[in-house]
Motif scaffolding. Structure first.
Motif, PDB file in Angstrom:
ATOM      1  N   MET A  67      25.084  29.179  34.963  1.00  0.00           N
ATOM      2  CA  MET A  67      25.862  29.760  36.052  1.00  0.00           C
ATOM      3  C   MET A  67      25.871  31.268  35.933  1.00  0.00           C
ATOM      4  N   THR A  68      25.734  31.950  37.061  1.00  0.00           N
ATOM      5  CA  THR A  68      25.827  33.401  37.073  1.00  0.00           C
ATOM      6  C   THR A  68      27.252  33.812  36.732  1.00  0.00           C
ATOM      7  N   PRO A  69      27.452  34.752  35.808  1.00  0.00           N
ATOM      8  CA  PRO A  69      28.820  35.140  35.433  1.00  0.00           C
ATOM      9  C   PRO A  69      29.581  35.756  36.603  1.00  0.00           C
ATOM     10  N   LEU A  70      30.880  35.693  36.522  1.00  0.00           N
ATOM     11  CA  LEU A  70      31.754  36.315  37.508  1.00  0.00           C
ATOM     12  C   LEU A  70      31.604  37.829  37.416  1.00  0.00           C
ATOM     13  N   THR A  71      31.294  38.489  38.542  1.00  0.00           N
ATOM     14  CA  THR A  71      31.144  39.936  38.574  1.00  0.00           C
ATOM     15  C   THR A  71      32.492  40.571  38.869  1.00  0.00           C
ATOM     16  N   VAL A  72      32.956  41.400  37.939  1.00  0.00           N
ATOM     17  CA  VAL A  72      34.278  42.012  38.020  1.00  0.00           C
ATOM     18  C   VAL A  72      34.120  43.526  38.051  1.00  0.00           C
ATOM     19  N   ALA A  73      34.575  44.163  39.132  1.00  0.00           N
ATOM     20  CA  ALA A  73      34.537  45.620  39.247  1.00  0.00           C
ATOM     21  C   ALA A  73      35.902  46.185  38.870  1.00  0.00           C
ATOM     22  N   ILE A  74      35.908  47.167  37.971  1.00  0.00           N
ATOM     23  CA  ILE A  74      37.146  47.801  37.528  1.00  0.00           C
ATOM     24  C   ILE A  74      37.283  49.121  38.276  1.00  0.00           C
ATOM     25  N   ILE A  75      38.332  49.235  39.111  1.00  0.00           N
ATOM     26  CA  ILE A  75      38.486  50.408  39.956  1.00  0.00           C
ATOM     27  C   ILE A  75      39.891  50.974  39.819  1.00  0.00           C
ATOM     28  N   GLY A  76      40.083  52.154  40.343  1.00  0.00           N
ATOM     29  CA  GLY A  76      41.378  52.817  40.283  1.00  0.00           C
ATOM     30  C   GLY A  76      41.194  54.315  40.271  1.00  0.00           C
ATOM     31  N   ARG A  77      42.306  55.052  40.356  1.00  0.00           N
ATOM     32  CA  ARG A  77      42.205  56.507  40.321  1.00  0.00           C
ATOM     33  C   ARG A  77      41.799  56.965  38.918  1.00  0.00           C
ATOM     34  N   PRO A  78      41.450  58.233  38.748  1.00  0.00           N
ATOM     35  CA  PRO A  78      41.001  58.710  37.428  1.00  0.00           C
ATOM     36  C   PRO A  78      42.074  58.569  36.346  1.00  0.00           C
ATOM     37  N   ASN A  79      41.606  58.294  35.140  1.00  0.00           N
ATOM     38  CA  ASN A  79      42.415  58.324  33.922  1.00  0.00           C
ATOM     39  C   ASN A  79      43.512  57.262  33.878  1.00  0.00           C
ATOM     40  N   VAL A  80      43.216  56.076  34.413  1.00  0.00           N
ATOM     41  CA  VAL A  80      44.173  54.974  34.288  1.00  0.00           C
ATOM     42  C   VAL A  80      43.723  53.964  33.234  1.00  0.00           C
ATOM     43  N   GLY A  81      42.566  54.195  32.592  1.00  0.00           N
ATOM     44  CA  GLY A  81      42.113  53.311  31.519  1.00  0.00           C
ATOM     45  C   GLY A  81      41.029  52.346  31.916  1.00  0.00           C
ATOM     46  N   LYS A  82      40.256  52.668  32.959  1.00  0.00           N
ATOM     47  CA  LYS A  82      39.198  51.745  33.410  1.00  0.00           C
ATOM     48  C   LYS A  82      38.131  51.557  32.339  1.00  0.00           C
ATOM     49  N   SER A  83      37.644  52.641  31.757  1.00  0.00           N
ATOM     50  CA  SER A  83      36.589  52.531  30.740  1.00  0.00           C
ATOM     51  C   SER A  83      37.099  51.860  29.479  1.00  0.00           C
ATOM     52  N   THR A  84      38.380  52.054  29.157  1.00  0.00           N
ATOM     53  CA  THR A  84      38.960  51.374  27.994  1.00  0.00           C
ATOM     54  C   THR A  84      38.964  49.870  28.200  1.00  0.00           C
ATOM     55  N   LEU A  85      39.339  49.424  29.402  1.00  0.00           N
ATOM     56  CA  LEU A  85      39.310  47.987  29.707  1.00  0.00           C
ATOM     57  C   LEU A  85      37.875  47.474  29.744  1.00  0.00           C
ATOM     58  N   PHE A  86      36.958  48.271  30.271  1.00  0.00           N
ATOM     59  CA  PHE A  86      35.547  47.900  30.298  1.00  0.00           C
ATOM     60  C   PHE A  86      35.046  47.637  28.879  1.00  0.00           C
ATOM     61  N   ASN A  87      35.328  48.546  27.963  1.00  0.00           N
ATOM     62  CA  ASN A  87      34.895  48.373  26.574  1.00  0.00           C
ATOM     63  C   ASN A  87      35.571  47.168  25.933  1.00  0.00           C
ATOM     64  N   ALA A  89      31.824  46.316  46.888  1.00  0.00           N
ATOM     65  CA  ALA A  89      31.188  45.416  47.853  1.00  0.00           C
ATOM     66  C   ALA A  89      30.365  44.330  47.162  1.00  0.00           C
ATOM     67  N   GLU A  90      29.796  44.627  45.986  1.00  0.00           N
ATOM     68  CA  GLU A  90      28.924  43.680  45.293  1.00  0.00           C
ATOM     69  C   GLU A  90      29.675  42.764  44.336  1.00  0.00           C
ATOM     70  N   ALA A  91      30.973  43.034  44.096  1.00  0.00           N
ATOM     71  CA  ALA A  91      31.730  42.285  43.092  1.00  0.00           C
ATOM     72  C   ALA A  91      32.290  40.990  43.669  1.00  0.00           C
ATOM     73  N   ASP A  92      32.524  40.021  42.786  1.00  0.00           N
ATOM     74  CA  ASP A  92      33.226  38.791  43.162  1.00  0.00           C
ATOM     75  C   ASP A  92      34.727  39.020  43.204  1.00  0.00           C
ATOM     76  N   VAL A  93      35.215  39.897  42.357  1.00  0.00           N
ATOM     77  CA  VAL A  93      36.633  40.224  42.304  1.00  0.00           C
ATOM     78  C   VAL A  93      36.767  41.634  41.740  1.00  0.00           C
ATOM     79  N   ALA A  94      37.793  42.364  42.226  1.00  0.00           N
ATOM     80  CA  ALA A  94      38.036  43.718  41.749  1.00  0.00           C
ATOM     81  C   ALA A  94      39.351  43.761  40.980  1.00  0.00           C
ATOM     82  N   LEU A  95      39.363  44.541  39.914  1.00  0.00           N
ATOM     83  CA  LEU A  95      40.588  44.796  39.167  1.00  0.00           C
ATOM     84  C   LEU A  95      41.028  46.222  39.482  1.00  0.00           C
ATOM     85  N   MET A  96      42.139  46.381  40.204  1.00  0.00           N
ATOM     86  CA  MET A  96      42.650  47.713  40.478  1.00  0.00           C
ATOM     87  C   MET A  96      43.678  48.069  39.413  1.00  0.00           C
TER      88      MET A  96
END
Length: 485
Positions: free
Chosen positions: A1-21, A82-89
């Motif tokens: 199964m193709t994995p669930l595509t999750v896009a992490i979005i939000g304004r700058p400096n809210v911890g998106k890259s930290t959650l990504f890692n 647009a390409e994600a299955d679900v977005a995390l704001m």
């Protein structure tokens, strides 16, 4: 199964890259206190419990003029959404809801992509007020989480479960099956005893060419000084504005990996941040970007060094080229902006002179002139990359090596050692490829001068076609066959 595509979005400096890692399980994205560090979309395979994920790190959402860098960053984020299955704001629960959070929440409410609201930085009691404020954004119940400390991931898992189930239903309806991932074989060093036994036997036990697995992605890193056209080259190669580009120097900060197929061959392209002279790198953020670039070089198989046609192989270019060679990677020089070169004849003469005087340890490094912006000579560049990669993977049989060694020592015998006895080179073998590495067994390796080692390395290049790639040659002391009797 193709994995669930999750896009992490939000304004700058809210911890998106930290959650990504955190979801990727390793430090892939640069994390810094300065807002707006992430600019390009970054993809990674991750896992949350037993749930496989395809995670997308994005730039911070910001309002800016149409021609500003921030606007181009936002366009990359909109594509990821647009390409994600679900977005995390993500919001910063310690700061509470800002007007920018409210504005972009309004935009996301009308987006067709499902959105999960994440109240990040919820460790401690200072975030409670911001968590309660998040209910007013109209994006459902917020999930309290601390990406830095790994708290609240169970709540995120529960929030993602319905979206994973919906994805499975869609894939079942479309008849998609699971795909098996191919495992890549790595070269393994043989022990000293195994090498000596193989060399002493002198048999033709190895093929003259080691076949390259056509299904295994070629790791290709694009490096160079800032503003030499690295991201433009990647975009042209893949035929998509995948990476952020612009006239500003230093647009790229992270090493961004892009999977691509060139004439049926999988290629893993890595765009890197520009590397300035070490003395000019003083900010901690730029130091992190350079460290990311160095790691990309170490993980690459072939490295393309991008240069400006009017500044070929200057001091910093040579520093980068030597670093690539020291790491044992195959190197291809790309002279970009060739269509705008002021004096092409002088440029080529300077290139050849600098290669002969400053890169003599790796003779025959290939170079290609091109225009990344206009897409000229890109096929020739990729042909050169594939040819160089094949040489970098080449193996030579032990029998051929020992016959060659006998001829080389017969033509120019090794010098006398310190004790007045002539050194003897008994036999040799190729220990590994990637890069080509050879072991020569001799009587007293410590007495063999460097000049004779260079004579052997140059002979290997000429006799077996190792031009343009690093060649390593190690001297090892032969075992005394009577020592254990």
């Amino acid at each position: 199964m193709t994995p669930l595509t999750v896009a992490i979005i939000g304004r700058p400096n809210v911890g998106k890259s930290t959650l990504f890692n955190r979801l990727a399980g390793r430090r892939l994205a640069i994390v810094h206190d300065r807002p707006g560090v992430t600019r390009d979309r970054r993809f990674a395979e991750g896992r949350l419990g037993d749930m496989p994920l395809r995670i997308v790190d994005t730039a911070g959402l910001e309002e800016a003029p149409a021609d500003a860098l921030e606007t181009r960053m936002r366009q990359q984020t909109e594509r990821a959404l647009a390409e994600a299955d679900v977005a995390l704001m993500l919001i910063d629960a310690r700061m509470g809801i800002t007007p920018m959070d409210a504005h972009f929440a309004q935009v996301l409410r009308v987006s067709p992509t499902p959105v999960i609201l994440i109240a990040n930085k919820c460790e401690g009691g200072a975030a409670q007020a911001g968590l309660y404020e998040a209910f007013g954004l109209g994006l459902g119940d917020p999930v309290p989480l601390s990406a830095e400390h790994g708290e609240g991931l169970a709540g995120l898992y529960e929030a993602l479960l319905p979206h994973e189930a919906a994805l499975k239903e869609r894939q079942a309806a479309e008849g998609l099956g699971a795909e098996a991932d191919g495992a890549a074989d790595a070269d393994a060093d043989l022990s000293g005893e195994d090498l000596e036994a193989r060399a002493a036997a002198g048999a033709d036990d190895d093929a003259d060419e080691e076949p390259v697995d056509p299904g295994r992605p070629l790791n290709l890193a694009i490096v160079g000084r800032p503003n030499t056209g690295k991201s433009t080259l990647v975009n042209r190669l893949i035929g998509d504005d995948r990476l952020l580009t612009g006239p500003e120097a230093g647009v790229t900060r992270d090493a961004i990996t892009v999977d691509w197929v060139h004439k049926g061959r999988p290629v893993r392209l890595v765009d890197t941040a520009g590397m300035r002279r070490k003395g000019r790198v003083v900010e901690s953020l730029e130091k992190l970007s350079v460290a990311d670039t160095l790691n990309a070089i170490r993980m690459a198989e072939v490295v393309v060094l991008m240069m400006d046609a009017d500044m070929v192989l200057d001091r910093q270019d040579l520093t980068i080229a030597r670093l690539v060679v020291e790491e044992g990677r195959a190197l291809v020089l790309a002279v970009n902006k060739w269509d705008a070169a002021a004096d092409r004849t002088a440029t080529m003469q300077r290139l050849r002179d600098r290669m002969e005087t400053s890169m003599a340890q790796v003779r025959g490094i290939p170079y290609v002139t091109l225009s990344a912006l206009k897409g000229r000579n890109l096929d020739r560049l990729m042909d050169t990359v594939l040819e160089t990669h094949a040489i970098w993977n080449r193996r030579v049989s032990t029998g051929r090596l020992n016959r060659w060694l006998s001829a080389m020592t017969g033509e120019h015998p090794p010098p006398m050692g310190k004790h007045g006895r002539r050194l003897r080179l008994r036999y040799m073998t190729q220990a590994k490829a990637r890069p080509p590495t050879f072991a020569v067994f001799c009587s007293r390796p410590e007495d063999l001068p460097d000049s004779y080692t260079r004579y052997l390395v140059n002979g290997l290049r000429e006799a077996f076609g190792f031009e343009g790639v690093p060649v390593r040659l190690f001297l090892r002391k032969s075992e005394n066959p009577y020592a254990k009797r």
